[in-house]
Design a protein around this motif. Structure first.
Motif, PDB file in Angstrom:
ATOM      1  N   ALA A 188      47.669  19.645  42.875  1.00 31.08           N
ATOM      2  CA  ALA A 188      46.589  20.512  42.394  1.00 31.08           C
ATOM      3  C   ALA A 188      46.446  21.735  43.286  1.00 31.08           C
ATOM      4  O   ALA A 188      46.312  22.870  42.795  1.00 31.08           O
ATOM      5  CB  ALA A 188      45.277  19.733  42.339  1.00 31.08           C
ATOM      6  N   GLU A 189      46.498  21.523  44.582  1.00 30.02           N
ATOM      7  CA  GLU A 189      46.367  22.639  45.528  1.00 30.02           C
ATOM      8  C   GLU A 189      47.538  23.616  45.385  1.00 30.02           C
ATOM      9  O   GLU A 189      47.337  24.836  45.338  1.00 30.02           O
ATOM     10  CB  GLU A 189      46.312  22.089  46.952  1.00 30.02           C
ATOM     11  CG  GLU A 189      46.041  23.138  47.996  1.00 30.02           C
ATOM     12  CD  GLU A 189      45.921  22.519  49.380  1.00 30.02           C
ATOM     13  OE1 GLU A 189      46.483  23.122  50.323  1.00 30.02           O
ATOM     14  OE2 GLU A 189      45.281  21.455  49.518  1.00 30.02           O
ATOM     15  N   GLU A 227      47.088  25.400  42.100  1.00 28.63           N
ATOM     16  CA  GLU A 227      45.747  25.975  41.930  1.00 28.63           C
ATOM     17  C   GLU A 227      45.098  25.543  40.614  1.00 28.63           C
ATOM     18  O   GLU A 227      44.600  26.365  39.838  1.00 28.63           O
ATOM     19  CB  GLU A 227      45.807  27.507  42.048  1.00 28.63           C
ATOM     20  CG  GLU A 227      46.298  27.955  43.405  1.00 28.63           C
ATOM     21  CD  GLU A 227      46.406  29.464  43.550  1.00 28.63           C
ATOM     22  OE1 GLU A 227      46.322  30.193  42.540  1.00 28.63           O
ATOM     23  OE2 GLU A 227      46.577  29.912  44.699  1.00 28.63           O
ATOM     24  N   ILE A 228      45.159  24.228  40.379  1.00 28.43           N
ATOM     25  CA  ILE A 228      44.477  23.623  39.229  1.00 28.43           C
ATOM     26  C   ILE A 228      43.742  22.395  39.727  1.00 28.43           C
ATOM     27  O   ILE A 228      43.905  21.981  40.881  1.00 28.43           O
ATOM     28  CB  ILE A 228      45.465  23.253  38.090  1.00 28.43           C
ATOM     29  CG1 ILE A 228      46.517  22.245  38.584  1.00 28.43           C
ATOM     30  CG2 ILE A 228      46.140  24.502  37.520  1.00 28.43           C
ATOM     31  CD1 ILE A 228      47.454  21.746  37.496  1.00 28.43           C
ATOM     32  N   SER A 229      42.957  21.768  38.871  1.00 29.41           N
ATOM     33  CA  SER A 229      42.188  20.597  39.288  1.00 29.41           C
ATOM     34  C   SER A 229      43.069  19.347  39.345  1.00 29.41           C
ATOM     35  O   SER A 229      44.125  19.288  38.711  1.00 29.41           O
ATOM     36  CB  SER A 229      41.034  20.355  38.308  1.00 29.41           C
ATOM     37  OG  SER A 229      41.542  19.913  37.055  1.00 29.41           O
ATOM     38  N   ARG A 230      42.597  18.380  40.110  1.00 23.96           N
ATOM     39  CA  ARG A 230      43.291  17.087  40.168  1.00 23.96           C
ATOM     40  C   ARG A 230      43.351  16.467  38.776  1.00 23.96           C
ATOM     41  O   ARG A 230      44.335  15.849  38.388  1.00 23.96           O
ATOM     42  CB  ARG A 230      42.584  16.133  41.136  1.00 23.96           C
ATOM     43  CG  ARG A 230      42.732  16.507  42.593  1.00 23.96           C
ATOM     44  CD  ARG A 230      41.950  15.563  43.515  1.00 23.96           C
ATOM     45  NE  ARG A 230      42.689  14.336  43.722  1.00 23.96           N
ATOM     46  CZ  ARG A 230      42.378  13.139  43.195  1.00 23.96           C
ATOM     47  NH1 ARG A 230      41.321  12.995  42.440  1.00 23.96           N
ATOM     48  NH2 ARG A 230      43.116  12.086  43.434  1.00 23.96           N
ATOM     49  N   GLN A 231      42.257  16.631  38.020  1.00 24.77           N
ATOM     50  CA  GLN A 231      42.195  16.085  36.662  1.00 24.77           C
ATOM     51  C   GLN A 231      43.272  16.717  35.774  1.00 24.77           C
ATOM     52  O   GLN A 231      43.919  16.031  34.983  1.00 24.77           O
ATOM     53  CB  GLN A 231      40.811  16.309  36.042  1.00 24.77           C
ATOM     54  CG  GLN A 231      40.643  15.706  34.664  1.00 24.77           C
ATOM     55  CD  GLN A 231      40.768  14.191  34.643  1.00 24.77           C
ATOM     56  OE1 GLN A 231      40.401  13.515  35.607  1.00 24.77           O
ATOM     57  NE2 GLN A 231      41.289  13.642  33.557  1.00 24.77           N
TER      58      GLN A 231
END
Length: 127
Positions: A46-47, A50-54
Motif C-alpha cells: 500500500a505504501e 500509495e493506496i490503502s491496505r484495503q
C-alpha cells in the motif's frame, strides 16, 4: 493467514501464477509478485503504490480468484501435477527393469519432461 494453510495457499497461488500469470494485468501481476514472491505485507505494498491496505487486499483477492477461475476452466496446473506424478512412477518402475532396457526408457521419460517444460528434445532443430 496462519501456519500450514498459509504455506499451502502461497504454494497454490505461486503454481497458478506460473501457469496463468501472463494472462493477468500488469498491476495484478505486480501485486501478486510483491505479496507472494517477495513476501511484502499489505501495508508495504500500500505504501509503495500509495493506496490503502484495503485496496491492496481487494486487488489480491480479485487476482487470486481470476487465477482460480483460469485453473477451473483450463486445468493446466492439475494436468501438470498428474503428469509429474506419472513420470515419477514411471521412473520408479524403470529402476526395477533389467539394465539394458533402462537407458532408452529413461531417455523417453526425459523427452516427456522436456515437452512439458517446453524444451525441444536433444538433437532437435530449433525453429
Amino acid at each position: 493467514m496462519h501456519g500450514e494453510n498459509a504455506l499451502e495457499k502461497t504454494n497454490r497461488i505461486n503454481v497458478l501464477f506460473d501457469f496463468y500469470g501472463p494472462l493477468l494485468t500488469e498491476k495484478q501481476q505486480t501485486f501478486l509478485k510483491c505479496y507472494y514472491h517477495d513476501d511484502y505485507s499489505l501495508g508495504e505494498i500500500a505504501e509503495d503504490f500509495e493506496i490503502s491496505r484495503q485496496a491492496v487486499y481487494e486487488h489480491l483477492k480479485r487476482s487470486e480468484q481470476i487465477l482460480e477461475d483460469y485453473e477451473h476452466k483450463l486445468g493446466l496446473a492439475a494436468r501438470h501435477e498428474r503428469l509429474q506424478e506419472g513420470l515419477a512412477q514411471l521412473d520408479r518402475l524403470i529402476g526395477e527393469l533389467p539394465a539394458p532396457w533402462r537407458e532408452s526408457l529413461r531417455g523417453t521419460v526425459e523427452t516427456l519432461r522436456g515437452a512439458e517444460a517446453g524444451t525441444p528434445p536433444e538433437g532437435a532443430a530449433r525453429a
